[in-house]
Design an enzyme around this catalytic site. Sequence first.
Site, PDB file in Angstrom:
ATOM      1  N   SER A   9       0.835  -1.204   0.000  1.00 23.27           N
ATOM      2  CA  SER A   9       0.000   0.000   0.000  1.00 23.27           C
ATOM      3  C   SER A   9       0.874   1.260   0.000  1.00 23.27           C
ATOM      4  CB  SER A   9      -0.928   0.001   1.208  1.00 23.27           C
ATOM      5  OG  SER A   9      -0.221  -0.351   2.367  1.00 23.27           O
ATOM      6  N   ASP A  49       4.935 -11.161   3.221  1.00 21.27           N
ATOM      7  CA  ASP A  49       4.446 -10.760   4.535  1.00 21.27           C
ATOM      8  C   ASP A  49       2.930 -10.940   4.474  1.00 21.27           C
ATOM      9  OD1 ASP A  49       4.198  -9.736   7.064  1.00 21.27           O
ATOM     10  OD2 ASP A  49       4.502  -7.651   6.482  1.00 21.27           O
ATOM     11  N   PHE A  87      -0.127 -14.488  15.135  1.00 21.24           N
ATOM     12  CA  PHE A  87      -1.517 -14.813  14.778  1.00 21.24           C
ATOM     13  C   PHE A  87      -1.596 -15.360  13.354  1.00 21.24           C
ATOM     14  CE2 PHE A  87      -5.771 -13.186  13.260  1.00 21.24           C
ATOM     15  CZ  PHE A  87      -6.532 -14.120  13.951  1.00 21.24           C
ATOM     16  N   GLU A  88      -0.853 -14.747  12.439  1.00 24.79           N
ATOM     17  CA  GLU A  88      -0.867 -15.198  11.040  1.00 24.79           C
ATOM     18  C   GLU A  88      -0.250 -16.592  10.904  1.00 24.79           C
ATOM     19  OE1 GLU A  88      -0.642 -10.655   9.229  1.00 24.79           O
ATOM     20  OE2 GLU A  88       1.186 -11.703   9.819  1.00 24.79           O
ATOM     21  N   THR A 111       7.669 -12.382  13.206  1.00 25.52           N
ATOM     22  CA  THR A 111       8.170 -11.029  13.448  1.00 25.52           C
ATOM     23  C   THR A 111       7.841 -10.506  14.838  1.00 25.52           C
ATOM     24  OG1 THR A 111       6.207 -10.231  12.276  1.00 25.52           O
ATOM     25  CG2 THR A 111       8.247 -10.376  11.030  1.00 25.52           C
ATOM     26  N   VAL A 129       9.857  -0.837  23.251  1.00 21.30           N
ATOM     27  CA  VAL A 129       9.664   0.590  23.468  1.00 21.30           C
ATOM     28  C   VAL A 129       8.187   0.805  23.769  1.00 21.30           C
ATOM     29  CG1 VAL A 129       9.776   2.847  22.331  1.00 21.30           C
ATOM     30  CG2 VAL A 129      11.606   1.171  21.966  1.00 21.30           C
ATOM     31  N   THR A 150       6.149  -0.736  11.165  1.00 22.12           N
ATOM     32  CA  THR A 150       7.321  -1.487  11.615  1.00 22.12           C
ATOM     33  C   THR A 150       7.359  -2.898  11.013  1.00 22.12           C
ATOM     34  OG1 THR A 150       6.015  -1.686  13.639  1.00 22.12           O
ATOM     35  CG2 THR A 150       7.985  -0.337  13.752  1.00 22.12           C
ATOM     36  N   GLY A 151       6.182  -3.518  10.842  1.00 25.42           N
ATOM     37  CA  GLY A 151       6.146  -4.851  10.221  1.00 25.42           C
ATOM     38  C   GLY A 151       6.665  -4.777   8.786  1.00 25.42           C
ATOM     39  N   ASP A 152       6.277  -3.712   8.104  1.00 29.45           N
ATOM     40  CA  ASP A 152       6.694  -3.535   6.701  1.00 29.45           C
ATOM     41  C   ASP A 152       8.188  -3.216   6.614  1.00 29.45           C
ATOM     42  OD1 ASP A 152       4.007  -3.883   6.089  1.00 29.45           O
ATOM     43  OD2 ASP A 152       3.589  -1.745   6.254  1.00 29.45           O
TER      44      ASP A 152
END
Length: 291
Positions: A10, A92, A127-128, A161, A205, A212-214
């Site tokens: 995206s 991903d 979860f994925e 991840t 943090v 952040t995943g991307d």
Amino acid sequence: MECRILSIQSHVVRGYVGNKSATFPLQVLGFEVDSINSVQFSNHTGWFCLFRVELETIFYPWYCKDKSFLEVVVSIIQELKKATPGLVYVCDPVMGDHGLLYVPENLLPVYKNEVVPLADILTPNQFEAELLTGRKIKTEDDAVEVMDLLHEMGPDTVVLTSTDLPSKHGDQFLVALGSQKTSKVFRNPDGTSSSQKICMDIPQVDAVFVGTGDLFAAMLLAWTHHHPKDLKTAFEKTVSVMQHVVKRTFTYANEMAGPGNKPSAAQLELRMIQSKADIENPSVVVEAKVL
Ligand code: ATP
Ligand code: PLP
Ligand code: MG
Ligand code: NA
Ligand code: MG
């Protein structure tokens, strides 16, 4: 040799998710990046307002109401793999997080049967990974088993991840795990193939970041390209970049918010440009443990 990446993600006008989170850091590392924007938004979904401009193309948003977008991606990958031997597909799988599915259920069989088998590197969250394998992850052993099941579905490299597993270092750490098949030919006596499994306790943090995943998937692609047979090093460099970026972002966001105030989603947009030097040459600040 020049390395070219096709990034299908995206796009946001403001901020850093999807292609905006991947293109700049990959270019900084010397990769040629071609991008297909699967959808165009004004900003990511964590902002208070979202003005959506869906592109009138065959590329529907990643949370599309039907599975045609994923099937288009599948045919692109198949074509490219035919045309380019050695092409690496990093997948991903955008399906959900923390127990919540945010794509239609009918995408699950497409991911399982068509997308994941094509992937060389897979970066699901917990979860994925659970959805794809039908197994719950409650312990490190479960995670190892799930990563082996994912290998059996196709990808030689699997990285969870982020997980909810408790860290041995306490609740200020989040746990990520990775597994890489060490040999395609060699098989253990029980018929399973051999792999290197690693685990990482990541200093957490105190904020929720988006994009952040991307960024993680993009940096894992870059660093596995440089260390194709050394997931531990690729993983450490990837997570080190993440640490530099989220810490810089957090410091800046708190300064902007002022004392006692919680930073907004806008203030927590990743400080990507400001992290250029860390992306180019990340000092390694975390160590992965070989399981
Ligand atoms: P996906 O985007 O596929 O859902 P994910 O949920 O695992 O994946 P994140 O939760 O953003 O994605 O985590 C990806 C990486 O970003 C983590 O491995 C970590 O390195 C970094 N990260 C994200 N949030 C934090 C945080 N609060 N503190 C420290 N690191 C973080
Ligand atoms: N793309 C768009 C348009 C989003 O709004 C979001 C999250 O809100 C993402 C991607 C996901 O970003 P990440 O999983 O890297 O945090
Ligand atoms: Mg997450
Ligand atoms: Na992920
Ligand atoms: Mg994501």
